[in-house]
Design an enzyme around this catalytic site. Structure first.
Site, mmCIF file in Angstrom:
data_model
loop_
_atom_site.group_PDB
_atom_site.id
_atom_site.type_symbol
_atom_site.label_atom_id
_atom_site.label_comp_id
_atom_site.label_asym_id
_atom_site.label_seq_id
_atom_site.Cartn_x
_atom_site.Cartn_y
_atom_site.Cartn_z
ATOM 1 N N ARG A 47 0.854 -1.192 0.000
ATOM 2 C CA ARG A 47 0.000 0.000 0.000
ATOM 3 C C ARG A 47 0.891 1.244 0.000
ATOM 4 O O ARG A 47 1.689 1.430 0.923
ATOM 5 C CB ARG A 47 -0.913 -0.010 1.236
ATOM 6 N N ASN A 71 -7.566 1.998 9.712
ATOM 7 C CA ASN A 71 -6.271 2.204 10.377
ATOM 8 C C ASN A 71 -6.529 2.203 11.873
ATOM 9 O O ASN A 71 -7.330 3.001 12.365
ATOM 10 C CB ASN A 71 -5.656 3.562 9.994
ATOM 11 N N GLU A 86 -7.518 8.510 6.237
ATOM 12 C CA GLU A 86 -7.828 9.173 7.504
ATOM 13 C C GLU A 86 -8.327 10.608 7.330
ATOM 14 O O GLU A 86 -7.665 11.562 7.763
ATOM 15 C CB GLU A 86 -6.609 9.147 8.424
#
Ligand code: BGC
Length: 569
Positions: A114, A351, A212
């Site tokens: 990633r 996350n 995020e």
């Protein structure tokens, strides 16, 4: 780096650090709060097609901040504000060293990686009409091709916080006209996403629109300590989040309408969330409110019904009344927007790093409202939760299992990809190469993920270690190290060295979990009571034979075993 070279580095590093490590372990307690039943080792494996990966982000590793026509990002601006700050100017120099990074992944047996694309490396101003940086396109093509040549699938994040500075200056970035239908930033993000699908989508099958958005919204546009440093804690975060959610939906629909049939990939978003555990039973509602105001803020519209969580809406309406406002500080989506947003996630990216204790503080009227006080909660940490180097990072493995179960229940059992999880060490001399605390962290957290998968039937499909490399840790610069590989930031060539945790992770991937009877699982069993503080075990009534002494003994056994693993791996 060849396998043999890295193994011999591992071997040297191991012997050099072994003595110091053992001394330090006698002194420092690690990973306490043991509960015999809850924290027992689960033996077994993940599903066959489970995705093991590691992650990085463009600004944190690439460097080459101004090569060819790359435009500045808001993080370049922040880092260059004064001379005392660490910057991402060179970082890990992955712009030049990506083939070496890929060999590290290969060495670990990873089949997925990633990483993020830097928007201003592709469009220097953020706008396609102002020109494309062909060198940026070349770079990401080369990276993707090298990954595929090494049998590693790319998982690509389109936005990991490095907004083109020009978009901030021209339009206010994600504050741009957040309540009208003519918001430029949605279209610009859509154009950028389309360009990436067009140019890389033949090979990239996993797209993450935003990493995020909570951080960008609250720290970037509310508190303003993160780039682009806009300080407006009463409203900035709500406006930015509104625009980010709509920009995400736009990028999702563009893929759906124009690319899905031919490219057959998936598009999701990555949300961060700590598990919130109530401090007392009376704080149970507050703990839910904590999660709804952080992850639910984005997940509820995207994965549930196109709108903000009910508890956010009612809380913010009450606040508006208390503050004498005619409208809520939380913007509203139109019915069309709700329909457009709802269901725009093929997978749920998560996350997760830590857990907080939540205390209900409802409902003291506040003079200067902010997102922080809007939630009517306080947060803290239990005294027996061990800490990592980052001030906010407490090691609470069972939190991830609870959170995964909560997501399953709340959002209709989506496919969940854990897109980040990991722990930090301080940058210190001598360097921590035998990073046993990181090994313990990965061991305990992945075992909890396996419990969620195999015992709770959560559809968790991927686990991604943060991070492949030590890198630029935002406001903490290079003082905190999250890597499976050590990077020497004083060395102009930015040499990478495998830490012990990379050897552990390699074995974890190879075993696909903790299979009954394997040598690896025996090693983990030896380590298990060391990794969970056995003093706490005794406090909690553990009588199964593992004492502090036997834990240390198993550690002595464990280190030679690790060396053996590194040599035969
Ligand atoms: C971010 C990473 C960061 C990590 C550790 C996550 O919030 O996505 O960029 O380095 O946490 O702080």
């Amino acid at each position: 780096m060849s396998a043999t070279a890295s193994d011999s580095i591992m071997e040297t590093g191991t012997f050099v650090n072994c003595f110091l490590l053992v001394i330090s372990l006698v002194i420092i307690p690690v990973n306490g709060g043991y509960d015999k039943e809850r924290d027992a080792l689960l033996k077994g494996t993940f599903p066959q097609d489970f995705i093991w990966s590691s992650a990085t982000a463009a600004y944190q590793i690439e460097g080459a901040w101004n090569v060819s026509d790359k435009g500045p990002s808001v993080w370049d601006t922040l880092a260059h504000q004064d001379n005392n700050r660490d910057t991402g100017d060179v970082a890990c120099d992955s712009y030049h060293k990506y083939p070496a990074d890929i060999q590290l992944m290969k060495q670990m047996g990873l089949k997925y990686y990633r990483f993020s694309i830097s928007w201003p490396r592709i469009f220097p101003t953020g706008e396609q009409q102002d020109g494309v940086n062909q060198d940026g396109v070349r770079y990401y093509n080369a990276l993707i091709n090298e990954l595929i040549a090494n049998d590693i699938q790319p998982m690509v994040t389109l936005f990991h916080w490095d907004l083109p500075q020009v978009l901030q200056d021209r339009y206010g970035g994600f504050l741009n006209n957040h309540t009208t239908n003519t918001t430029v930033i949605h279209d610009l993000f859509g154009d950028y996403a389309r360009f990436c699908y067009q140019n890389f989508g033949d090979r990239v099958k996993y797209w993450i629109t935003f990493n995020e958005p909570w951080i960008t919204s609250w720290l970037g546009y509310g508190v303003g300590n993160f780039a682009p440093q806009h300080n407006e804690p009463a409203e900035g975060q709500y406006k930015a989040a509104h625009n980010i959610i709509l920009s995400h939906a736009k990028a999702y629909h563009i893929y759906d309408d124009e690319f899905r049939a031919a490219q057959n990939g998936q598009v999701g978003i990555t949300l961060n969330c700590d598990w919130g555990t109530p401090k007392t039973p009376a704080d149970a509602d507050a703990a839910i409110r904590y999660i709804q105001f952080s992850m639910g803020w984005f997940a509820h519209p995207i994965f549930k019904n196109g709108d903000y969580p009910e508890v956010m809406k009612t809380t913010m309406t009450r606040k508006a009344q208390e503050e004498g406002r005619t409208t809520s500080r939380l913007p509203e989506f139109t019915p069309e927007q709700k329909a457009y947003i709802s269901g725009t996630g093929d997978f749920f990216g998560l996350n997760h790093y830590t857990t907080v204790e939540v205390i209900d503080t409802c409902c003291t009227p506040i003079e200067n409202p902010s997102y922080d006080t809007d939630k009517d909660i306080g947060t803290g940490h239990a005294p027996d939760w061990p800490r990592a180097a980052s001030s906010w990072l407490y090691v609470v493995p069972w939190g991830i299992r609870n959170l995964l179960g909560w997501i399953k229940e709340e959002y209709g059992d989506p496919d969940i990809y854990v897109t980040e999880n990991g722990r930090s060490d301080h940058d210190q001399d001598p360097a921590i190469m035998m990073d046993m605390e990181r090994i313990c962290y990965y061991m305990m957290y992945t075992n909890e993920v396996m419990k969620a998968s195999n015992m709770d039937n959560v559809k968790v499909k991927a686990y991604t270690a943060w991070s492949l490399l030590d890198n630029f840790e935002w406001l903490s610069g290079y003082s905190e190290r999250f890597g499976l590989h050590y990077v020497d930031f004083n060395d102009p060539t930015r040499t990478r060295y495998p830490k012990a945790s990379s050897v552990f992770f390699k074995q974890l991937v190879r075993n696909n979990g903790y299979p009954e009877g394997s040598e690896f699982t025996k090693y983990v069993e030896n380590m298990w009571y060391f990794c969970h503080n056995t003093t706490e075990a005794e406090v909690n009534g553990y009588t199964g034979g593992a004492s502090q002494i036997s834990s240390l003994f198993s550690l002595f056994l464990a280190i030679p075993m690790m060396i053996a693993y590194s040599l035969i791996a």
